[in-house]
Design an enzyme around this catalytic site. Sequence first.
Site, PDB file in Angstrom:
ATOM      1  CG  HIS A 154      -2.038   0.554   1.455  1.00 14.18           C
ATOM      2  ND1 HIS A 154      -4.066   0.401   0.768  1.00 14.18           N
ATOM      3  CD2 HIS A 154      -1.631   2.696   1.081  1.00 14.18           C
ATOM      4  CE1 HIS A 154      -4.460   1.665   0.996  1.00 14.18           C
ATOM      5  NE2 HIS A 154      -3.641   2.522   0.979  1.00 14.18           N
ATOM      6  CG  HIS A 213      -1.226   6.119  -1.873  1.00 15.41           C
ATOM      7  ND1 HIS A 213      -3.087   6.589  -2.940  1.00 15.41           N
ATOM      8  CD2 HIS A 213      -1.828   5.626  -0.474  1.00 15.41           C
ATOM      9  CE1 HIS A 213      -3.849   5.843  -2.517  1.00 15.41           C
ATOM     10  NE2 HIS A 213      -3.268   5.406  -1.395  1.00 15.41           N
ATOM     11  CG  ASP A 233      -0.732  10.837  -5.601  1.00 14.55           C
ATOM     12  OD1 ASP A 233      -0.594   9.798  -5.264  1.00 14.55           O
ATOM     13  OD2 ASP A 233      -2.168  11.384  -5.507  1.00 14.55           O
ATOM     14  N   GLY A 288      -9.238   7.815  -2.073  1.00 12.09           N
ATOM     15  CA  GLY A 288      -9.976   9.876  -1.305  1.00 12.09           C
ATOM     16  C   GLY A 288     -10.607   9.914  -0.349  1.00 12.09           C
ATOM     17  CD  GLU A 347      -7.016   5.849   5.692  1.00 14.06           C
ATOM     18  OE1 GLU A 347      -8.253   6.562   4.843  1.00 14.06           O
ATOM     19  OE2 GLU A 347      -6.140   6.316   5.530  1.00 14.06           O
ATOM     20  CG  ASP A 385      -0.937   5.324   2.827  1.00 15.27           C
ATOM     21  OD1 ASP A 385      -1.942   5.203   2.069  1.00 15.27           O
ATOM     22  OD2 ASP A 385      -2.166   5.953   3.698  1.00 15.27           O
TER      23      ASP A 385
HETATM   24 ZN   LIG Z   1      -4.249   4.226   0.926  1.00 16.15          ZN
END
Ligand SMILES: [Zn+2]
Length: 331
Positions: free
Chosen positions: A9, A11, A13, A172, A202, A279
């Site tokens: 997991h 991201h 960006d 999101g 989450e 993350d």
């Molecule tokens: Zn995430």
Amino acid sequence: MNLGKVELHLHLDGSLDMETAYRLAKERNVIDETWTYDQFKTKMMVPSDNPSLEECLKCFDFPIAIMQDKEALSECTYTLIRNLNELGLIYAEIRFAPQVHCQKGLSQDEVIEAVLDGKKRAEKDFPNIKTGIINCCMTYGNAKINEEANLETIRATKRFLGKGVVAADLAGAEGLCPILDFKPLFDLAKELEVPYTIHAGEAGPASFVKDAMDMGAWRIGHGGHCTEDPEVLQEVIDKGIVLEVCPTSNIQCHCQPSYEEHAIIELFRKGAHVTINSDNMTLSRVNTHSEIDKAMTLMGFSEADIRKMTEYAIQAAFLSDEEKAELMKKI
Ligand SMILES: [Zn+2]
């Protein structure tokens, strides 16, 4: 500790190489020449003391503004994989939302092609690491706003499956609308045989984890709030649902109280298949090593526990059985 490391997991960006991002931001006039590297860095990372969710989300503004052309997308993917290789990772699934990179005219397919170009170049230069790309659908609080873009993300995932893309996701602002509003996306994914994971539980409640499981997800992004409902928790354990937990990120976003009281501890002790992930490496100022370090020093996990979680991660990777067996040999 000496262990081949795995990230499920992460991201793109939120995990950009800082120097690459600074260079691209200047070249693309996202910032002017007066910006120093340190100023830029501050804007890319969450304030260390108790940031609000808004402050966290603001940190994505620059990365998204920077990555609106093929070269930037490719270069950011390349340098991230280079950095992951330096950290000693043997496998990483990198996720991003193609639709947010279409502001200057690229199609989702072109965006994905550019990311795959960076991945391909990096894996050639750094053969010790293997990576897979996950395409995220986005929730902005109303499923209808971008439903067509999200459906296109699922269709694009199908087109690139087996070519570097391994799955789809929903990411999101969780909790602004029922997660079941996104069911059409996962109905389509099932129809097209596109594997997927879903961010759930989450910020959102345990019922969202239940809904994600009902929509067919056997991997869930975060999921920590499932402990708030004993029935949902039991289902997560019984079904061997894999939770992609990101401890520091959860605490920064006020979704978990602290390392010491993080739900991952109870989940692991009760037999849930939890994994530890970063993350957003840049945004959250973390990496795979620092998260494992926190797990061992503040959360009471032993080296054997970390190894078990790494095994869970490999078993749950979006890979073939042969590829998983290869990775198992490396840990
Ligand atoms: Zn995430």
